[in-house]
Structure formats: C-alpha cells, structure tokens
Design a protein around this motif. Structure first.
Motif, PDB file in Angstrom:
ATOM      1  N   VAL A 314       0.837  -1.210   0.000  1.00  0.00           N
ATOM      2  CA  VAL A 314       0.000   0.000   0.000  1.00  0.00           C
ATOM      3  C   VAL A 314       0.867   1.254   0.000  1.00  0.00           C
ATOM      4  O   VAL A 314       0.560   2.242  -0.657  1.00  0.00           O
ATOM      5  CB  VAL A 314      -0.952  -0.001   1.213  1.00  0.00           C
ATOM      6  CG1 VAL A 314      -1.671   1.345   1.337  1.00  0.00           C
ATOM      7  CG2 VAL A 314      -1.981  -1.125   1.084  1.00  0.00           C
ATOM      8  N   GLY A 315       1.974   1.233   0.733  1.00  0.00           N
ATOM      9  CA  GLY A 315       2.827   2.420   0.845  1.00  0.00           C
ATOM     10  C   GLY A 315       3.939   2.516  -0.175  1.00  0.00           C
ATOM     11  O   GLY A 315       4.728   3.469  -0.143  1.00  0.00           O
ATOM     12  N   LEU A 316       4.039   1.568  -1.082  1.00  0.00           N
ATOM     13  CA  LEU A 316       5.138   1.556  -2.063  1.00  0.00           C
ATOM     14  C   LEU A 316       5.041   2.740  -3.020  1.00  0.00           C
ATOM     15  O   LEU A 316       3.984   3.022  -3.576  1.00  0.00           O
ATOM     16  CB  LEU A 316       5.098   0.244  -2.855  1.00  0.00           C
ATOM     17  CG  LEU A 316       6.214   0.020  -3.878  1.00  0.00           C
ATOM     18  CD1 LEU A 316       7.572  -0.059  -3.190  1.00  0.00           C
ATOM     19  CD2 LEU A 316       5.949  -1.253  -4.676  1.00  0.00           C
ATOM     20  N   ARG A 317       6.180   3.427  -3.232  1.00  0.00           N
ATOM     21  CA  ARG A 317       6.227   4.592  -4.126  1.00  0.00           C
ATOM     22  C   ARG A 317       7.092   4.291  -5.353  1.00  0.00           C
ATOM     23  O   ARG A 317       8.044   3.508  -5.285  1.00  0.00           O
ATOM     24  CB  ARG A 317       6.794   5.808  -3.383  1.00  0.00           C
ATOM     25  CG  ARG A 317       5.950   6.239  -2.196  1.00  0.00           C
ATOM     26  CD  ARG A 317       6.633   7.340  -1.398  1.00  0.00           C
ATOM     27  NE  ARG A 317       5.879   7.656  -0.203  1.00  0.00           N
ATOM     28  CZ  ARG A 317       4.871   8.513  -0.151  1.00  0.00           C
ATOM     29  NH1 ARG A 317       4.517   9.169  -1.249  1.00  0.00           N
ATOM     30  NH2 ARG A 317       4.228   8.737   0.970  1.00  0.00           N
ATOM     31  N   VAL A 330      14.715  -3.836  -8.353  1.00  0.00           N
ATOM     32  CA  VAL A 330      14.829  -3.752  -6.889  1.00  0.00           C
ATOM     33  C   VAL A 330      13.725  -2.835  -6.362  1.00  0.00           C
ATOM     34  O   VAL A 330      13.502  -1.741  -6.900  1.00  0.00           O
ATOM     35  CB  VAL A 330      16.203  -3.201  -6.445  1.00  0.00           C
ATOM     36  CG1 VAL A 330      16.249  -3.061  -4.926  1.00  0.00           C
ATOM     37  CG2 VAL A 330      17.328  -4.101  -6.921  1.00  0.00           C
ATOM     38  N   LEU A 331      13.048  -3.289  -5.331  1.00  0.00           N
ATOM     39  CA  LEU A 331      12.107  -2.451  -4.591  1.00  0.00           C
ATOM     40  C   LEU A 331      12.745  -2.104  -3.253  1.00  0.00           C
ATOM     41  O   LEU A 331      13.123  -3.007  -2.492  1.00  0.00           O
ATOM     42  CB  LEU A 331      10.778  -3.186  -4.358  1.00  0.00           C
ATOM     43  CG  LEU A 331      10.044  -3.710  -5.601  1.00  0.00           C
ATOM     44  CD1 LEU A 331       8.745  -4.379  -5.190  1.00  0.00           C
ATOM     45  CD2 LEU A 331       9.791  -2.577  -6.580  1.00  0.00           C
ATOM     46  N   THR A 332      12.900  -0.825  -2.972  1.00  0.00           N
ATOM     47  CA  THR A 332      13.465  -0.403  -1.688  1.00  0.00           C
ATOM     48  C   THR A 332      12.309   0.002  -0.780  1.00  0.00           C
ATOM     49  O   THR A 332      11.741   1.094  -0.915  1.00  0.00           O
ATOM     50  CB  THR A 332      14.449   0.774  -1.878  1.00  0.00           C
ATOM     51  OG1 THR A 332      15.471   0.380  -2.801  1.00  0.00           O
ATOM     52  CG2 THR A 332      15.077   1.151  -0.549  1.00  0.00           C
ATOM     53  N   LEU A 333      11.962  -0.861   0.146  1.00  0.00           N
ATOM     54  CA  LEU A 333      10.809  -0.631   1.019  1.00  0.00           C
ATOM     55  C   LEU A 333      11.210   0.280   2.170  1.00  0.00           C
ATOM     56  O   LEU A 333      12.254   0.085   2.812  1.00  0.00           O
ATOM     57  CB  LEU A 333      10.287  -1.971   1.556  1.00  0.00           C
ATOM     58  CG  LEU A 333      10.050  -3.063   0.498  1.00  0.00           C
ATOM     59  CD1 LEU A 333       9.391  -4.276   1.128  1.00  0.00           C
ATOM     60  CD2 LEU A 333       9.229  -2.525  -0.654  1.00  0.00           C
ATOM     61  N   ARG A 334      10.373   1.296   2.427  1.00  0.00           N
ATOM     62  CA  ARG A 334      10.702   2.286   3.448  1.00  0.00           C
ATOM     63  C   ARG A 334       9.598   2.494   4.486  1.00  0.00           C
ATOM     64  O   ARG A 334       9.868   2.959   5.577  1.00  0.00           O
ATOM     65  CB  ARG A 334      11.012   3.638   2.799  1.00  0.00           C
ATOM     66  CG  ARG A 334      12.105   3.586   1.744  1.00  0.00           C
ATOM     67  CD  ARG A 334      12.404   4.956   1.164  1.00  0.00           C
ATOM     68  NE  ARG A 334      13.288   4.861   0.004  1.00  0.00           N
ATOM     69  CZ  ARG A 334      14.613   4.781   0.096  1.00  0.00           C
ATOM     70  NH1 ARG A 334      15.191   4.786   1.290  1.00  0.00           N
ATOM     71  NH2 ARG A 334      15.357   4.687  -0.998  1.00  0.00           N
ATOM     72  N   PRO A 361      12.923   3.015  12.656  1.00  0.00           N
ATOM     73  CA  PRO A 361      12.005   3.858  11.874  1.00  0.00           C
ATOM     74  C   PRO A 361      12.594   4.377  10.571  1.00  0.00           C
ATOM     75  O   PRO A 361      11.873   4.544   9.592  1.00  0.00           O
ATOM     76  CB  PRO A 361      11.700   5.011  12.841  1.00  0.00           C
ATOM     77  CG  PRO A 361      11.885   4.424  14.200  1.00  0.00           C
ATOM     78  CD  PRO A 361      13.012   3.438  14.064  1.00  0.00           C
ATOM     79  N   GLU A 362      13.898   4.634  10.521  1.00  0.00           N
ATOM     80  CA  GLU A 362      14.512   5.196   9.321  1.00  0.00           C
ATOM     81  C   GLU A 362      15.136   4.146   8.415  1.00  0.00           C
ATOM     82  O   GLU A 362      15.688   4.478   7.371  1.00  0.00           O
ATOM     83  CB  GLU A 362      15.581   6.223   9.727  1.00  0.00           C
ATOM     84  CG  GLU A 362      15.056   7.376  10.580  1.00  0.00           C
ATOM     85  CD  GLU A 362      13.960   8.161   9.882  1.00  0.00           C
ATOM     86  OE1 GLU A 362      14.050   8.339   8.651  1.00  0.00           O
ATOM     87  OE2 GLU A 362      13.011   8.580  10.564  1.00  0.00           O
ATOM     88  N   ALA A 363      15.069   2.879   8.810  1.00  0.00           N
ATOM     89  CA  ALA A 363      15.710   1.824   8.020  1.00  0.00           C
ATOM     90  C   ALA A 363      14.867   1.470   6.798  1.00  0.00           C
ATOM     91  O   ALA A 363      13.653   1.656   6.785  1.00  0.00           O
ATOM     92  CB  ALA A 363      15.922   0.581   8.882  1.00  0.00           C
ATOM     93  N   ASP A 364      15.544   0.975   5.743  1.00  0.00           N
ATOM     94  CA  ASP A 364      14.826   0.501   4.566  1.00  0.00           C
ATOM     95  C   ASP A 364      15.182  -0.970   4.322  1.00  0.00           C
ATOM     96  O   ASP A 364      16.027  -1.549   5.021  1.00  0.00           O
ATOM     97  CB  ASP A 364      15.126   1.356   3.341  1.00  0.00           C
ATOM     98  CG  ASP A 364      16.612   1.412   3.013  1.00  0.00           C
ATOM     99  OD1 ASP A 364      17.315   0.401   3.266  1.00  0.00           O
ATOM    100  OD2 ASP A 364      17.088   2.446   2.522  1.00  0.00           O
ATOM    101  N   ARG A 365      14.529  -1.581   3.326  1.00  0.00           N
ATOM    102  CA  ARG A 365      14.780  -2.996   3.025  1.00  0.00           C
ATOM    103  C   ARG A 365      14.760  -3.202   1.513  1.00  0.00           C
ATOM    104  O   ARG A 365      13.685  -3.238   0.902  1.00  0.00           O
ATOM    105  CB  ARG A 365      13.718  -3.873   3.691  1.00  0.00           C
ATOM    106  CG  ARG A 365      13.992  -5.364   3.543  1.00  0.00           C
ATOM    107  CD  ARG A 365      13.027  -6.197   4.343  1.00  0.00           C
ATOM    108  NE  ARG A 365      11.841  -6.588   3.606  1.00  0.00           N
ATOM    109  CZ  ARG A 365      10.611  -6.247   3.911  1.00  0.00           C
ATOM    110  NH1 ARG A 365      10.375  -5.453   4.937  1.00  0.00           N
ATOM    111  NH2 ARG A 365       9.585  -6.684   3.186  1.00  0.00           N
ATOM    112  N   PRO A 366      15.912  -3.306   0.872  1.00  0.00           N
ATOM    113  CA  PRO A 366      15.941  -3.561  -0.569  1.00  0.00           C
ATOM    114  C   PRO A 366      15.548  -5.014  -0.853  1.00  0.00           C
ATOM    115  O   PRO A 366      16.064  -5.937  -0.220  1.00  0.00           O
ATOM    116  CB  PRO A 366      17.399  -3.302  -0.955  1.00  0.00           C
ATOM    117  CG  PRO A 366      18.021  -2.617   0.237  1.00  0.00           C
ATOM    118  CD  PRO A 366      17.268  -3.091   1.419  1.00  0.00           C
TER     119      PRO A 366
END
Length: 494
Positions: A314-317, A330-334, A361-366
């Motif tokens: 839902v939040g993917l940009r 690659v999708l970098t999820l934030r 809170p500030e971490a992402d996940r490729p």
C-alpha cells in the motif's frame, strides 16, 4: 448594625494527624462575629471569626449562605469543640477532611482496573503506533473481564470489552459514552476490582484465562495470546513502576493449552502455474470501467513474487522502484501503511504511516524482484500512473487501497482461477498465503535462511519455525547431495 460576637472560653491542645505527620494545634479560644457586608460584587457577605488570636475570613455570594456557615461554627462552639489554629476550622471538619485525603491517597495508590486502564493507555499513547495502541486496548479489555465485581446488573461480556476499548482512547476522556455504552461504562466505573485484587491467585488466573481464551470459550490463536500477554506485561511493568503492585501477577502462570500451528499449512501454497493463473484471474475481477481487478494485479504480484506484506505494498512509491527494461529490478521498502481505524491513529485516518516492521524507523529494506514482476509494475504505471504523492497503487479515487478492497478482489479471483475442489480447499485463502508461497519458493531454491529472512523483513527464527517443514519433501534430493559430497556411489558404498 451590631457587631456582637459569640465566643468560647480559651484553651489549647495538640493532636497528631492520622497519617503520622506534624501535630496540629487546637484551641477553644474562639470568637465569631456577625455577618457583615463588604464592597464585593461576587461575594459581598463576609464572615469573620478568631481562633487563638488569629483572625479568619470567609466571603459568600448571599446572606443566607453566610448565616448558614456562621451557624455551623456557632454549633461547633456550643458542643465545646476545639478549632484548628492553622486553618480556623472546627476539629470535626479537620478530621473529616484528613480522612477524605487519606482515602483519596489510598485510592490513588490502588486504582480500579477501569481507572488504571485509562491511565496506562494515556501514558503509552504518544509513543505507540496505531496497531500497538489497538493491541493494548484489546489486552486491557480482555483482562477487564477478569476484574469485575460480582454485582447486580452486570453487562454482557461483549459490551464490557467494547466499553473498555472505547474508554481507554485518551480523546474520549472528556466525551460522553455512546448511548449504547453509557450504562455499561457507569457500571464498570463502580464495579471494577482494584488493581490490588491481582495479588489473589484466583483473580490473576482468571485474568490470564481471559487473555488466552475467546468469549465463546475456545482457545485464542497463539499469536493473539502472545500479543495480549505482551501488552498485559507492559501494563504490569507500568503498575510496578508506579508502586501499585510489587510484581507482575501472571509471571509464573503458563498457558493452559496451545492452538499453535508450527509450520505453514502446505495446502495454502500455490505452485508456479497456479500463481500465474491466479494473477490472470485477478485481472478479470470487476467491470471494465472500474478496473477493480486490473488495478491490483501488480499489487498481488508484489506479494507473490517479493513476499511483501499488504501494508508494505500500500505504501510503495515509484521513486523506491528500480524497474529496468530487462533483468531483475529492486524495490526499496521504506514504510508500511497498516489499517488501524481512525480512533487509533494520530491523523484521524484509517491507515497509519509507520516504518518497516521489525526495523528502525529510518531503516529501509531492498528486495530484488524477478523480471516478471518488473514487467507487471512497468505495465501498471503505464496504465494507471501513480497517486498524487507518488504511491504506486491507488483506488479509483486516488486514495489508499483499503483492506476490504483487496480482500474482496482476492476472494472473487479464487473461483475464476481454481477448480471447485481447490476453491473449497485452503489453497490461497488469503493474501498472506501469497507471501508464504514466495518465502517457500525462496527456501526451495536454496537461498540461505538469513537472506530469506532479510528479504521478507522477518527473523531467521520465524522462518525456521514456520517454513522449515515445507521444504522437507526434497529428502531424496538432499540424500543425493550428501552422497556426492561424501564421495559415495548410488549403492551407498565407497
């Protein structure tokens, strides 16, 4: 106008306060003056009296109130009652006020469950995510069922849960309860047990039972119990910190049984062909005009081929997507946008906006994604564009994709994708089964558990607990790998 006074003979004595603090000085040297009028618009009637040489005043808006108070002081004098030199009040009034103060202090040190639930929630609200707030409310409401007095007029347990969940929202503190909860809230305010009741083993065990079981008497799901107990433990830690309790009363109480499922049910998993047929079926859901299904093909593709949680999709940009014309992307999820309900979020919107689960809170996940998903996302952007804030998926009005919307499309697609006997089976019953399918495929492809956990945004322990059993059907292949490594022949001899 006469200014005659009424007086009592002198004399003084000291008396220790009930709480053991400094002594008070009482005296019978009291003189009370007639009520006089002063130049004050709000309280023009003044009463004066003297205790052991110290003059006291009290002002009243009407003459009747002033005379009534004068009569009370005069009656105390006639009874021979001493007056407190410090406050100028009769000893009986001083003792009554002190007793009330002691009772109030004791009550504060031992709040009822109704009072404590609201106090704890108010303390934790500011730093908790919307889903966490809702979890706290559910735990407090479940425990409330074990913290009720045996009194007449007890409401139904379902109503008790609803009333507690409503009352613990800080924004409701100054509001009147909804009409259907008004009597329930009033009853609970009078008939909730004090927090100290948890020191009794029977009460603590009953509260624990309420955390572990549903209202119909069936055992709650393991995850539900774990969440409730975790939230209850946090509430008890706060109670110990405030001095209400000495320890957590359910620390040594074990869950009576388990409804836990170990490994994921393999029947929910789709194979490669079923996955493709399912996504094709999604595209046929809804009218051509509204495009309900086609809007969600790539949405479900992210779940099936990237193991994303629905709230993450839902939040993917678009800015967080690398979608080359060929090869892997690659999708970098934030962020994640879980649905919590308007009363639990700070914004008043149904979707909360949080960082990734199990991440800072500030971490992402490729997450690397295969070419098939890259193509889906590129086609989706080409056909539907993005939302105003850059989100990849939006509903027909440009808003966030709601849980009910994608659940409805998922359920409507199953009969289109699978034969009747499969529709009746557990196969792909819910969107999370698509995530389980992807994680299982990663494991079966030989990806290390740690890497699977990283891509899926969970822990290796969770992967091992829920998915290890799903790759056990490759025993013969594993045996051949061992034979090759050990240098054995097909017969088992060197």
């Amino acid at each position: 106008m006469s200014n005659r006074t009424n007086s009592a003979p002198g004399g003084a004595h000291n008396s220790e306060r009930p709480d053991g603090s400094e002594e008070r000085t009482f005296s019978t040297d009291v003189r009370v003056w007639k009520v006089s009028k002063v130049s004050s618009k709000s309280a023009p009637y003044q009463l004066r009296w003297i205790v052991a040489g110290k003059r006291r005043y009290a002002s009243f808006p009407t003459s009747a109130l002033a005379e009534s108070r004068r009569s009370e002081l005069w009656q105390a004098m006639r009874r021979g009652e001493a007056f407190d030199v410090e406050s100028g009040l009769p000893e009986s009034e001083v003792r009554q006020a002190e007793a009330a103060a002691v009772a109030k202090a004791q009550a504060k040190a031992d709040p009822t469950w109704w009072e404590f639930s609201r106090e704890f929630m108010k303390r934790r609200w500011r730093t908790a995510a919307a889903k966490t707030r809702e979890g706290f409310a559910d735990s407090l409401a479940a425990a409330a069922l074990g913290m009720l007095k045996d009194a007449a007029g007890a409401p139904e347990l379902q109503a008790v849960r609803r009333a507690v969940r409503w009352s613990v929202v800080p924004a409701h503190e100054s509001e009147e309860p909804p009409p259907d909860l008004e009597k329930v809230c009033a009853w609970l305010a009078e008939n909730s047990l004090p927090l100290s009741a948890l020191k009794e083993s029977g009460i603590a065990e009953d509260v624990h039972y309420r955390l572990a079981y549903r209202l119909d008497g069936k055992l709650a799901a393991k995850d539900t119990y774990k969440r409730r107990r975790r939230c209850f433990n946090a509430a008890m830690a706060y109670a110990v910190q405030k001095g209400y309790l000495d320890e957590n009363p359910i620390t040594n109480i074990e869950r009576p049984a388990t409804a836990a499922r170990g490994s994921i049910d393999p029947r929910v998993l789709m194979n490669a062909v079923q996955g493709r047929e399912f996504l094709t079926a999604v595209s046929y859901v809804g009218s051509v005009h509204r495009n309900r299904g086609r809007r969600l093909v790539a949405f479900f593709g992210c779940i099936l081929y990237a193991a994303m949680r629905p709230a993450e999709v839902v939040g993917l940009r678009l800015d967080d997507c690398y979608l080359p014309e060929k090869g892997w992307g690659v999708l970098t999820l934030r962020e994640t946008r879980p649905v919590s309900g308007k009363k639990w979020t700070d914004t008043g919107e149904r979707h909360d906006k949080r960082g990734l689960k199990m991440r800072d809170p500030e971490a992402d996940r490729p997450v690397p994604i295969p070419p098939v998903l890259v193509a889906m996302l590129r086609e989706h952007v080409k056909e539907f564009g993005t939302a105003a804030d850059g989100r990849l998926f939006q509903n027909e009005r440009g808003g966030l994709v709601g849980t009910s919307s994608y659940w409805r499309v998922w359920q409507e697609a199953r009969p289109l994708a699978f034969p009747p006997h499969k529709v009746a089976s557990p196969l792909a019953r819910k969107p999370y089964d698509g995530r389980a399918t992807c994680i299982t495929d990663w494991l079966r492809s030989g990806l290390p558990v740690a890497e699977v956990a990283r891509r899926a945004g969970t822990s290796p322990e969770v992967i091992d607990r829920h998915y290890a059993g799903l790759v056990d059907n490759s025993e013969e292949e594993n045996n051949r790998k061992i034979e090759k490594t050990m240098g054995w022949g097909p017969s088992g001899a060197e």
